[in-house]
Design a protein around this motif. Structure first.
Motif, short mmCIF file in Angstrom:
data_model
loop_
_atom_site.label_atom_id
_atom_site.label_comp_id
_atom_site.label_asym_id
_atom_site.label_seq_id
_atom_site.Cartn_x
_atom_site.Cartn_y
_atom_site.Cartn_z
N GLY A 132 0.78 -1.23 0.00
CA GLY A 132 0.00 0.00 0.00
C GLY A 132 0.81 1.28 0.00
O GLY A 132 0.25 2.37 0.06
N LYS A 133 2.15 1.16 -0.11
CA LYS A 133 3.00 2.35 -0.05
C LYS A 133 4.01 2.35 -1.21
O LYS A 133 5.22 2.28 -1.01
N PRO A 134 3.51 2.43 -2.44
CA PRO A 134 4.41 2.37 -3.60
C PRO A 134 5.41 3.52 -3.66
O PRO A 134 6.43 3.42 -4.34
N GLU A 135 5.13 4.60 -2.94
CA GLU A 135 6.06 5.73 -2.94
C GLU A 135 7.35 5.41 -2.19
O GLU A 135 8.36 6.10 -2.36
N ARG A 136 7.34 4.35 -1.40
CA ARG A 136 8.53 3.96 -0.63
C ARG A 136 9.27 2.84 -1.36
O ARG A 136 9.47 1.74 -0.86
N SER A 137 9.69 3.11 -2.58
CA SER A 137 10.31 2.10 -3.44
C SER A 137 11.71 1.72 -2.96
O SER A 137 12.47 2.57 -2.48
N ARG A 138 12.01 0.44 -3.11
CA ARG A 138 13.35 -0.07 -2.81
C ARG A 138 14.09 -0.46 -4.09
O ARG A 138 15.05 -1.23 -4.05
#
Length: 201
Positions: A132-138
Motif C-alpha cells: 500500500g506504499k508504492p512511494e517507498r520504493s526499494r
C-alpha cells in the motif's frame, strides 16, 4: 545430502545447510530466507532442489536472529553484516558465486552482491515497497552491474520491480508474495536463467 553447520558472525552464529550436486559443481548459489520465515520456505526448497539437480552447489543460510529463535527481523545493517561474514567464509573462489534469497533475503543479497564479488543475483519475491506504499520504493537496492533475476508474483502486495539494464523480471501469474503457485514453474525459470549464464547444466 545436506551438510549443516554454523559460522560465527559479528551478530551471533549463522546456520548453513550446504548441498553438493551429484556431479561437478558449476556454480555456488547462496540463498537467504525472508524476514519472518526460514530456509524451508516452499519457493526456496523448490529452487534449491532444482538447482542442485542442475549442477549448482547450494547453501541455505539462516540469519543469527532466527538461529537464536527470534522471529522479529534484525535491522538491515545487522542482516547484511551477518550475511557478508557467512558468504565470505563459505565462498569457493573457483566457482561463480550467485547470491540470492526470498523477500528480505533477496534485499540482503542485492545490497551485498557487489562487495562480495557475486557473478549473479537471484531475487525471489523482491519486496519493491511496503504493501500500500508504492512511494517507498526499494528499487535502488537492485544491482546495476550484476546480472539479476527477479521472480515475483503478479498479485504480490509488495509490488513487482520493472526490468531494465542487468535486471530481468519473471512475473508469475496468479502468485502472491509466497510464490507458492506453480513452484515447479518458478524453479524451471530459475534453472533456465542459470543455464543461460553457464551456471547450470
Amino acid at each position: 545430502m545436506v551438510h549443516s553447520f554454523s559460522i560465527h558472525t559479528p551478530r551471533g552464529p549463522g546456520g548453513i545447510g550446504n548441498t553438493h550436486p551429484a556431479g561437478p559443481s558449476l556454480c555456488q548459489l547462496v540463498l537467504g530466507h525472508g524476514a519472518g520465515g526460514d530456509v524451508d520456505a516452499p519457493d526456496l526448497t523448490a529452487v534449491h532442489d532444482a538447482a542442485v539437480a542442475a549442477g549448482a552447489r547450494v547453501a541455505l543460510v539462516t540469519q543469527p536472529y532466527r538461529v537464536a529463535g527470534r522471529r522479529a527481523p534484525a535491522p538491515a545493517g545487522h542482516l547484511d553484516e551477518a550475511w557478508t561474514a557467512v558468504v565470505a567464509e563459505i565462498a569457493d573462489g573457483g566457482l561463480p558465486l550467485i547470491l540470492g534469497g526470498r523477500s528480505s533475503g533477496a534485499r540482503v543479497a542485492c545490497r551485498t552482491a557487489e562487495e562480495l564479488g557475486a557473478a549473479g543475483v537471484l531475487a525471489l519475491a523482491f519486496p519493491l515497497h511496503p504493501p500500500g506504499k508504492p512511494e517507498r520504493s526499494r528499487a535502488d537496492e537492485l544491482p546495476v552491474r550484476i546480472p539479476t533475476l527477479v521472480v515475483n508474483g503478479d498479485r504480490d502486495p509488495f509490488g513487482v520491480p520493472e526490468p531494465g539494464g542487468v535486471v530481468e523480471v519473471a512475473v508469475r501469474p496468479g502468485a502472491v508474495h509466497d510464490l507458492r503457485r506453480d513452484l515447479p514453474g518458478t524453479a524451471a525459470i530459475v534453472v533456465a536463467w542459470l543455464r543461460a549464464h553457464s551456471w547450470a547444466r
